[in-house]
Design an enzyme around this catalytic site. Sequence first.
Site, PDB file in Angstrom:
ATOM      1  N   HIS A 146     -48.303 -48.664 102.325  1.00 52.23           N
ATOM      2  CA  HIS A 146     -49.554 -48.884 103.061  1.00 52.23           C
ATOM      3  C   HIS A 146     -50.698 -48.064 102.455  1.00 52.23           C
ATOM      4  O   HIS A 146     -51.767 -48.609 102.131  1.00 52.23           O
ATOM      5  CB  HIS A 146     -49.352 -48.508 104.529  1.00 52.23           C
ATOM      6  CG  HIS A 146     -50.573 -48.698 105.368  1.00 52.23           C
ATOM      7  ND1 HIS A 146     -50.865 -49.877 106.008  1.00 52.23           N
ATOM      8  CD2 HIS A 146     -51.613 -47.860 105.654  1.00 52.23           C
ATOM      9  CE1 HIS A 146     -52.007 -49.762 106.661  1.00 52.23           C
ATOM     10  NE2 HIS A 146     -52.484 -48.555 106.461  1.00 52.23           N
ATOM     11  N   GLU A 147     -50.466 -46.760 102.327  1.00 45.73           N
ATOM     12  CA  GLU A 147     -51.524 -45.898 101.789  1.00 45.73           C
ATOM     13  C   GLU A 147     -51.789 -46.218 100.319  1.00 45.73           C
ATOM     14  O   GLU A 147     -52.916 -46.082  99.845  1.00 45.73           O
ATOM     15  CB  GLU A 147     -51.129 -44.429 101.948  1.00 45.73           C
ATOM     16  CG  GLU A 147     -50.949 -43.973 103.394  1.00 45.73           C
ATOM     17  CD  GLU A 147     -52.213 -44.135 104.228  1.00 45.73           C
ATOM     18  OE1 GLU A 147     -53.323 -44.148 103.653  1.00 45.73           O
ATOM     19  OE2 GLU A 147     -52.089 -44.258 105.468  1.00 45.73           O
ATOM     20  N   HIS A 197     -54.397 -48.914 100.154  1.00 46.05           N
ATOM     21  CA  HIS A 197     -55.751 -48.342 100.287  1.00 46.05           C
ATOM     22  C   HIS A 197     -56.180 -47.664  98.982  1.00 46.05           C
ATOM     23  O   HIS A 197     -57.318 -47.824  98.528  1.00 46.05           O
ATOM     24  CB  HIS A 197     -55.784 -47.310 101.422  1.00 46.05           C
ATOM     25  CG  HIS A 197     -55.617 -47.898 102.792  1.00 46.05           C
ATOM     26  ND1 HIS A 197     -56.293 -49.018 103.199  1.00 46.05           N
ATOM     27  CD2 HIS A 197     -54.864 -47.492 103.850  1.00 46.05           C
ATOM     28  CE1 HIS A 197     -55.967 -49.294 104.463  1.00 46.05           C
ATOM     29  NE2 HIS A 197     -55.093 -48.392 104.862  1.00 46.05           N
TER      30      HIS A 197
END
Length: 342
Positions: free
Chosen positions: A17-18, A21
């Site tokens: 997820h990170e 980003h």
Amino acid sequence: MTIVLAILAFAVMILVHEGGHFAAAKLCGVRVTEFALGLGPAILKKQVGETTYAVRALPFGGQCVMEGEDEETSDDPRAFLNARPWKRAVILVAGVAMNFVMGFIIMLCLYAPAQGFVTPTVDAFMEKFTGGGENGIREGDTLLEIDGYNIYLSSDISTALSKGRDDYYDVWLSRDGERIHLTDVHIAPQEYELNGETVSYYGFYLRAVDATPGMTLKVTWHSCVNVVRLVIESLKQLFTGAVKITDLSGPVGITATMSDAAKQDMSNFWYLVALISINLAVMNLMPIPALDGARLLFVFYEMIFRHPANRKVEGYIHAAGLILLLLLMVFVAFHDIWKLVV
């Protein structure tokens, strides 16, 4: 070892997820000041270029800290808040997208060895089936919708039928390439004898097909869509009171469940990882302050009205949301631990 495996899987979901980003921010020219796996004090830390990479003590969580992300103003032209709205939207959605992609890839790997799949096409009827006939369901019909519940997979049929309050349903189906609507179709579970035991069936057999690459991709996609639908339905039940807040599970409870699944069958474990990864994607898109969905709403506001919302007010909203989320996490964690101990 199964607990360690569960924690590692959870950490990978956060990392993915990170990482979404992070990659999107780099591609959009936004300065990333820190990329960390875990929360709490740093165990390992290394500066590479403009970004500090860190591993923190608690394995649950992570962060991709961008310059100017939670500030009202910034003189840095590469700050997150100074990036064009569409770039900020891409960065915010990237984490969610990567979680969904992770879930899709795991599902695809689980379905890849399959030799065939059962489709929502009626192949034949049992003798007691009540919903057939001239104005009912016929052999060869593909079920598309039952009482407003879309049918993607064969398993969706029993789910849709179980939601009915009586045994009469509105059914949409495909017959010889034509979309047909049937009303008040009577489909009731009937009892049959099987190997000396009484079992209950709705009374029809479904058609099986070979597992071609296209069919495998289709089943994988619809399985992921069903997970999204399950999460949204669960949220509805939570807000309507059908599900209690004590039924929620946090990282502790989820890790315990993943560990139990790994002890039973690794296929179940990986299916659960895929389900949780897609769950994270959906939850992060919810318009809850401090989550990506709420931040995305403020970006859309700026796109529509051609000016940003009051950044101080936005900051207060996200800060309040973060506090409430942390309190909820603490409550759920204590409840998970209590259930494990008791």
